[in-house]
Design a protein around this motif. Structure first.
Motif, PDB file in Angstrom:
ATOM      1  N   CYS A   1       6.165   0.130  -8.220  1.00 29.40           N
ATOM      2  CA  CYS A   1       5.821   1.524  -8.578  1.00 29.40           C
ATOM      3  C   CYS A   1       7.073   2.374  -7.994  1.00 29.40           C
ATOM      4  O   CYS A   1       7.649   2.005  -6.925  1.00 29.40           O
ATOM      5  CB  CYS A   1       4.313   2.007  -7.859  1.00 29.40           C
TER       6      CYS A   1
ATOM      7  N   VAL B   1      -4.580   3.153  -1.686  1.00 32.12           N
ATOM      8  CA  VAL B   1      -4.129   2.898  -2.848  1.00 32.12           C
ATOM      9  C   VAL B   1      -2.851   1.992  -2.763  1.00 32.12           C
ATOM     10  O   VAL B   1      -2.106   1.657  -1.872  1.00 32.12           O
ATOM     11  CB  VAL B   1      -3.303   4.300  -3.505  1.00 32.12           C
TER      12      VAL B   1
ATOM     13  N   LEU C   1       2.605   9.317  -9.904  1.00 32.77           N
ATOM     14  CA  LEU C   1       3.071   8.028 -10.154  1.00 32.77           C
ATOM     15  C   LEU C   1       4.123   8.233 -11.175  1.00 32.77           C
ATOM     16  O   LEU C   1       3.727   8.709 -12.447  1.00 32.77           O
ATOM     17  CB  LEU C   1       1.905   7.083 -10.484  1.00 32.77           C
TER      18      LEU C   1
ATOM     19  N   HIS D   1       0.849  -1.103   0.068  1.00 37.11           N
ATOM     20  CA  HIS D   1       0.070   0.093   0.039  1.00 37.11           C
ATOM     21  C   HIS D   1       0.680   1.220  -0.054  1.00 37.11           C
ATOM     22  O   HIS D   1       1.682   1.416   0.698  1.00 37.11           O
ATOM     23  CB  HIS D   1      -0.848   0.000   1.295  1.00 37.11           C
ATOM     24  N   PHE D   2       0.478   2.211  -0.799  1.00 34.72           N
ATOM     25  CA  PHE D   2       0.862   3.526  -0.773  1.00 34.72           C
ATOM     26  C   PHE D   2       0.468   4.211   0.664  1.00 34.72           C
ATOM     27  O   PHE D   2       1.305   4.832   1.455  1.00 34.72           O
ATOM     28  CB  PHE D   2       0.709   4.372  -1.822  1.00 34.72           C
TER      29      PHE D   2
ATOM     30  N   ARG E   1       1.709   0.812 -11.736  1.00 36.19           N
ATOM     31  CA  ARG E   1       0.018   0.834 -11.963  1.00 36.19           C
ATOM     32  C   ARG E   1      -0.424   0.595 -10.605  1.00 36.19           C
ATOM     33  O   ARG E   1       0.105  -0.104  -9.702  1.00 36.19           O
ATOM     34  CB  ARG E   1      -0.357   0.067 -12.822  1.00 36.19           C
ATOM     35  N   VAL E   2      -1.242   1.255  -9.987  1.00 37.81           N
ATOM     36  CA  VAL E   2      -1.983   1.384  -8.576  1.00 37.81           C
ATOM     37  C   VAL E   2      -3.400   0.979  -9.031  1.00 37.81           C
ATOM     38  O   VAL E   2      -4.141   1.412 -10.011  1.00 37.81           O
ATOM     39  CB  VAL E   2      -1.738   2.351  -7.754  1.00 37.81           C
TER      40      VAL E   2
ATOM     41  N   ALA F   1      -0.162  -0.622  -4.869  1.00 38.15           N
ATOM     42  CA  ALA F   1       0.512  -1.053  -6.077  1.00 38.15           C
ATOM     43  C   ALA F   1       0.133  -2.394  -6.678  1.00 38.15           C
ATOM     44  O   ALA F   1       0.154  -3.293  -6.257  1.00 38.15           O
ATOM     45  CB  ALA F   1       1.946  -0.950  -5.509  1.00 38.15           C
TER      46      ALA F   1
ATOM     47  N   ASP G   1      -8.072   2.284 -11.569  1.00 37.13           N
ATOM     48  CA  ASP G   1      -6.566   2.199 -11.654  1.00 37.13           C
ATOM     49  C   ASP G   1      -6.227   3.592 -12.179  1.00 37.13           C
ATOM     50  O   ASP G   1      -6.468   4.202 -12.976  1.00 37.13           O
ATOM     51  CB  ASP G   1      -6.335   0.968 -12.761  1.00 37.13           C
TER      52      ASP G   1
END
Length: 165
Positions: free
Chosen positions: A102, A96, A54, A40-41, A58-59, A98, A74
């Motif tokens: 990322c 969010v 980014l 996770h971000f 892709r998240v 990943a 996404d």
């Protein structure tokens, strides 16, 4: 300064039309964040203190409801997320995650404050761009809610969110 990063930012709605020198000031103290696939971000409900642009990967943006994560959308390289943190200082409204390894630029209010000190006009433009982006996203959300509310009526069922008077 990294011309690649400046170009990336200038291709985003929030930093489009911002002069390179203002972006150099903005990027001067930023941190690059690497997040592996599956991590996770940030999590919904956490304290929010930064947005991200980014650079690669892709998240997925997900929202939890009744114990289940629901996919909202996404995002790909060049997209930004978490910008509400720079405006309302409220907890994260979604998580969010990943989907791939990322790399992202982490931007805080302190980073924006440097732009404020260096070039008030460019700072104001960034704030206006953030507001435009949030407004655009709100319009999309409103349209989705409107369509969801209309679907039961189109089948002859009672309205979901409105009362008949």
């Amino acid at each position: 300064m990294d011309d690649r990063r400046i170009e990336l930012l200038q291709c985003t709605p929030i930093f489009g039309a911002i002069q390179a020198r203002a972006l150099e000031v903005l990027l001067g103290g930023t941190v690059n964040v690497e997040v592996p696939a599956g991590a996770h971000f940030f999590h919904e409900g956490e304290a929010a203190n930064a947005m991200f642009v980014l650079e690669s990967g892709r998240v997925a943006v997900v929202k939890r409801w009744e114990g289940v994560d629901h996919h909202l959308r996404d995002l790909n390289a060049g997209d930004c997320f978490g910008e509400m943190a720079l405006i309302d200082m409220s907890p994260r409204s979604a998580s969010v995650i990943a989907l791939e390894d990322c790399s992202a630029i982490r931007l805080t209010n302190a980073d924006l404050f440097r732009v404020y000190q260096a070039d008030l006009e460019q700072f104001a433009l960034i704030q206006m761009n953030i507001a435009r982006e949030l407004s655009r996203r709100l319009r999309i959300a409103n349209e989705r809610l409107f369509v969801v509310d209309l679907e039961p009526r189109s089948r002859g069922e009672p309205e979901a969110g409105f009362t008949n008077t």
